[in-house]
Design a protein around this motif. Structure first.
Motif, short mmCIF file in Angstrom:
data_model
loop_
_atom_site.label_atom_id
_atom_site.label_comp_id
_atom_site.label_asym_id
_atom_site.label_seq_id
_atom_site.Cartn_x
_atom_site.Cartn_y
_atom_site.Cartn_z
N ALA A 72 0.82 -1.22 0.00
CA ALA A 72 0.00 0.00 0.00
C ALA A 72 0.85 1.26 0.00
CB ALA A 72 -0.97 0.00 1.18
N ALA A 75 2.03 2.27 3.45
CA ALA A 75 1.04 2.52 4.51
C ALA A 75 0.92 1.35 5.48
CB ALA A 75 -0.33 2.81 3.89
N SER A 97 7.71 9.65 0.89
CA SER A 97 6.45 9.07 0.42
C SER A 97 5.47 8.84 1.56
CB SER A 97 6.71 7.75 -0.32
OG SER A 97 7.51 7.96 -1.45
N THR A 98 5.96 8.30 2.68
CA THR A 98 5.06 7.96 3.77
C THR A 98 4.70 9.16 4.64
OG1 THR A 98 6.92 7.34 5.23
CG2 THR A 98 5.92 5.58 3.90
N TYR A 102 2.01 11.15 1.47
CA TYR A 102 0.89 10.22 1.67
C TYR A 102 -0.43 10.95 1.87
CZ TYR A 102 -2.08 6.66 3.79
OH TYR A 102 -3.13 5.81 4.08
N ASN A 103 -0.48 11.89 2.80
CA ASN A 103 -1.74 12.59 3.06
C ASN A 103 -2.12 13.57 1.97
OD1 ASN A 103 -0.78 12.22 6.34
ND2 ASN A 103 -2.82 11.60 5.72
N THR A 106 -3.21 10.64 -1.28
CA THR A 106 -4.10 9.51 -1.01
C THR A 106 -5.53 10.01 -0.80
OG1 THR A 106 -2.27 8.34 0.04
CG2 THR A 106 -4.49 7.50 0.46
N ARG A 107 -6.45 9.42 -1.55
CA ARG A 107 -7.84 9.89 -1.50
C ARG A 107 -8.46 9.63 -0.13
NH1 ARG A 107 -11.67 7.93 -6.29
NH2 ARG A 107 -10.05 9.08 -7.40
N GLN A 108 -8.23 8.46 0.45
CA GLN A 108 -8.77 8.13 1.77
C GLN A 108 -7.63 7.63 2.66
OE1 GLN A 108 -11.92 5.33 0.57
NE2 GLN A 108 -13.42 6.90 1.08
N PRO A 109 -6.83 8.56 3.16
CA PRO A 109 -5.68 8.15 3.97
C PRO A 109 -6.12 7.44 5.25
CG PRO A 109 -6.02 10.52 4.11
CD PRO A 109 -6.94 10.02 3.04
N GLN A 110 -5.31 6.46 5.65
CA GLN A 110 -5.63 5.67 6.83
C GLN A 110 -4.83 6.09 8.05
OE1 GLN A 110 -6.79 1.38 5.82
NE2 GLN A 110 -5.36 1.88 4.19
N GLU A 327 -6.27 11.26 -9.37
CA GLU A 327 -7.54 10.61 -9.04
C GLU A 327 -8.18 9.92 -10.24
OE1 GLU A 327 -9.95 13.58 -7.18
OE2 GLU A 327 -8.71 13.60 -5.34
#
Length: 328
Positions: A72, A75, A97-98, A102-103, A106-110, A327
């Protein structure tokens, strides 16, 4: 759906950790430290993490054991560390990257890269470079001039959409006016380099360490390196700032060490001290330079957090400019 609300858990864990801080400070580390690498083995992050773990083992007097937890886009490994006990024995070898991109991409960051981790130190990393097939123009300026008038358009390859390599090249395109240069995302750097060597791709972007063997062998031509100064391993290659005539243009796939939220201050200070000792060691820096890695100067957790926030701010405009591509 799995709950990734790390911040609340981190606050609860942090309260308990504060009570145990004096004991932890006296005994830390009292067992091996697990250093999670959130990418597969063999890449530039893995290379630097193993140098770092070896040196930190000597500094801390306990084994620092690397563990690759790829997936991922980094992630999976990052989330595993964010959930870990905040006692300093589980760390993340994070990257741009992380923790910068990442935020943003990423469309839906975890996870929240700022809130769900404690920055221990920035470590430096591999400056990016642009490599052309030998049949292409010999300088970056000439290549970009050719790209502006090419029909069909010339293309560059990156390890994937939303990677640092992709975003840095999009900035380069806009600053040079070569906006017709098209992007081909690959599933990693190796496939892009294979197409470059085969002559089916005009330009590829990679790290200095990965590009040096190809440049030195003549199989590809390094047009520029995105570092502050010319690389000692390739003094014939101009910096991107030189090639573009734009001072300050740099792009580094940097690395940093992170801990879970709630890490006691004395443990954070010990990890920072050990990292600074490693970064100040001449033999350590020489080993990194041979691998195409530019080590950072010793710093503080506060300076590390500030640097990461500045990198997020730096790349936010280009991410918003190419949002439809990200996207799509």
């Amino acid at each position: 759906m799995q709950d990734f609300s790390f911040t609340r858990r981190g606050l609860l864990a942090g309260g308990a950790a504060l009570l145990a801080a004096p004991a932890l400070a006296q005994t830390f580390p009292d067992r091996p430290i697990r250093l999670v690498i959130p990418f597969p083995a063999g890449g530039p992050t893995d290379v630097y993490a193993r140098f770092y773990s070896e040196r930190m083992t000597r500094e801390l007097g306990q084994p620092v054991v690397t563990e690759n937890r790829g997936g991922a886009g980094g992630a999976i490994g990052a989330m595993e560390v964010a959930r870990a006990r905040p006692d300093g024995h589980t760390l993340l070898f994070g990257t741009a990257s992380t923790h910068a991109l990442y935020n943003l991409v990423t469309r839906q960051p975890q996870y929240d890269a700022a809130k769900d981790f404690v920055a221990v130190a920035t470590l430096g990393g591999g400056p990016l470079c642009w490599l052309a097939h030998p049949g292409q123009p010999a300088t970056l300026a000439a290549f970009l001039t050719a790209a502006r008038g090419a029909n069909p358009p010339l293309a560059y390859g990156s390890p994937g959409t939303g990677t640092l390599m992709h975003l840095a090249t999009e900035i380069l395109k806009r600053e040079s006016g070569a906006t017709s240069l098209s992007h081909i995302p690959y599933r990693g750097a190796a496939p892009a380099m294979n197409d470059l060597l085969a002559g089916t791709l005009a330009l590829a972007v990679n790290t200095l360490g990965a590009g040096l063997p190809l440049h030195q062998s003549g199989r590809a031509r390094m047009l520029a390196v995105a570092s502050n100064a010319r690389a000692p391993q390739a003094p014939d290659v101009p910096t991107a700032a030189e090639a573009l005539g734009r001072p300050g243009f740099t792009a580094v796939l940097w690395h940093a060490v992170f801990a879970p939220p709630g890490l006691p201050a004395p443990v954070l200070a010990r990890l920072s001290q050990a990292t600074n000792a490693a970064l100040a060691d001449a033999a350590f820096r020489t080993s990194l330079a041979a691998a195409g890695i530019e080590p950072a100067a010793p710093g503080t957790p506060e300076s590390a957090a500030a640097y990461i926030a500045a990198e997020q701010d730096r790349y936010r405009p280009i991410v918003e400019a190419i949002r439809p591509e990200l996207e799509g």
